[in-house]
Design an enzyme around this catalytic site. Sequence first.
Site, PDB file in Angstrom:
ATOM      1  N   CYS A   1     -12.523  10.542  18.380  1.00 50.05           N
ATOM      2  CA  CYS A   1     -13.385  11.044  19.444  1.00 50.05           C
ATOM      3  C   CYS A   1     -13.301  12.558  19.601  1.00 50.05           C
ATOM      4  CB  CYS A   1     -13.031  10.361  20.762  1.00 50.05           C
ATOM      5  SG  CYS A   1     -13.264   8.570  20.745  1.00 50.05           S
ATOM      6  N   HIS A  44     -14.630  14.940  26.700  1.00 49.35           N
ATOM      7  CA  HIS A  44     -15.010  13.685  26.060  1.00 49.35           C
ATOM      8  C   HIS A  44     -15.277  12.628  27.113  1.00 49.35           C
ATOM      9  CE1 HIS A  44     -15.042  10.116  23.729  1.00 49.35           C
ATOM     10  NE2 HIS A  44     -13.781   9.772  23.960  1.00 49.35           N
ATOM     11  N   ASN A  91     -18.781   5.303  26.081  1.00 54.63           N
ATOM     12  CA  ASN A  91     -17.977   6.183  25.239  1.00 54.63           C
ATOM     13  C   ASN A  91     -18.597   6.220  23.849  1.00 54.63           C
ATOM     14  OD1 ASN A  91     -16.063   7.263  23.477  1.00 54.63           O
ATOM     15  ND2 ASN A  91     -14.325   6.348  24.516  1.00 54.63           N
TER      16      ASN A  91
END
Length: 322
Positions: A122, A247, A278
Amino acid sequence: MTSIQLRQGAPGAQILGIGGYRPRRRVTNAELETVMDTNDEWIRTRVGIAERRWASEDESLVEMAVAAGGKAMASSGLAADQVDMVVLSSASLRVPIPGIGPQVAHRLGIPRPGAFDLNAGCAGFCYALAVANDAIRSGSAHNALVLGVERLTDVIDMTDRSTAVIFADGAGAVVLGASDEPGIGPVAWGSDGDQYSAIEIAAGRSTMSMAGQAVYRWATTRLTATLVEAMEKAGVGPADIDVFAPHQANLRIIESMTKKLGFRDDVVVAKDVMQAGNTSAASVPLALTALLESGEAKSGDLALVLGYGAGLTFAGQVIRLP
């Protein structure tokens, strides 16, 4: 002895354009209740997600990356033949060879760029942004396309509520150009490899597992220092930041970081996770795109960004919005 000559790069790089692609299908918490042991209250309380986007069969990694990259190039004002570097970050490639960076570049009409894929989980987009920024400053490139794209629905177990309610699909991209005035600060990055198995697709398996509580504790206790370091390296402080776009993993993590950093009361905080889930390497550019499109953020704003995830890897920068 003959000396090796080095190229002279630009003083810095700026983001010239940005774009995103969100899959057509919206998946609500109510829909997930019908296929797994979960409910809307449980999901909202723990991660803050109300809905997410899942890609359909025709929305491949390449197609989504081309869509996002095309928007970023259009907003940058650059022609395809002016781009000489493409860095694509993804943690959900299903075929290890070849990478898709060269294919995406070809589809966008970019002639023979340096092109490659990068996997830092990520944190991938922020890693790719740092690599492209440094390439421009060293003279290895003049203009670069940086992408983050994921189809995490390909690698999650749809019956596992610890991952299936969180992860989603999408793509985001930015175009960087050489500039006399730096628009991207030095990267503050690193890894905690002692926790490498906290997020993984283990050998012999095809789906992801995640130790959610361990990742939550790590993110809320270890990464604030990285954000402070990124600001210090850029010569700015919390009072200078207009936009905070970490993030988009978990709304609770975002709120914890925001509280600790002491921003101005009017700082704009990205909360794209609530509607997008996400999206791993795509989450930071998608969140920034949403803020700019809504008018919550504006051109010229100073933004603090942070990517973190599998590895465990992390990277933060201060950037000027296009």
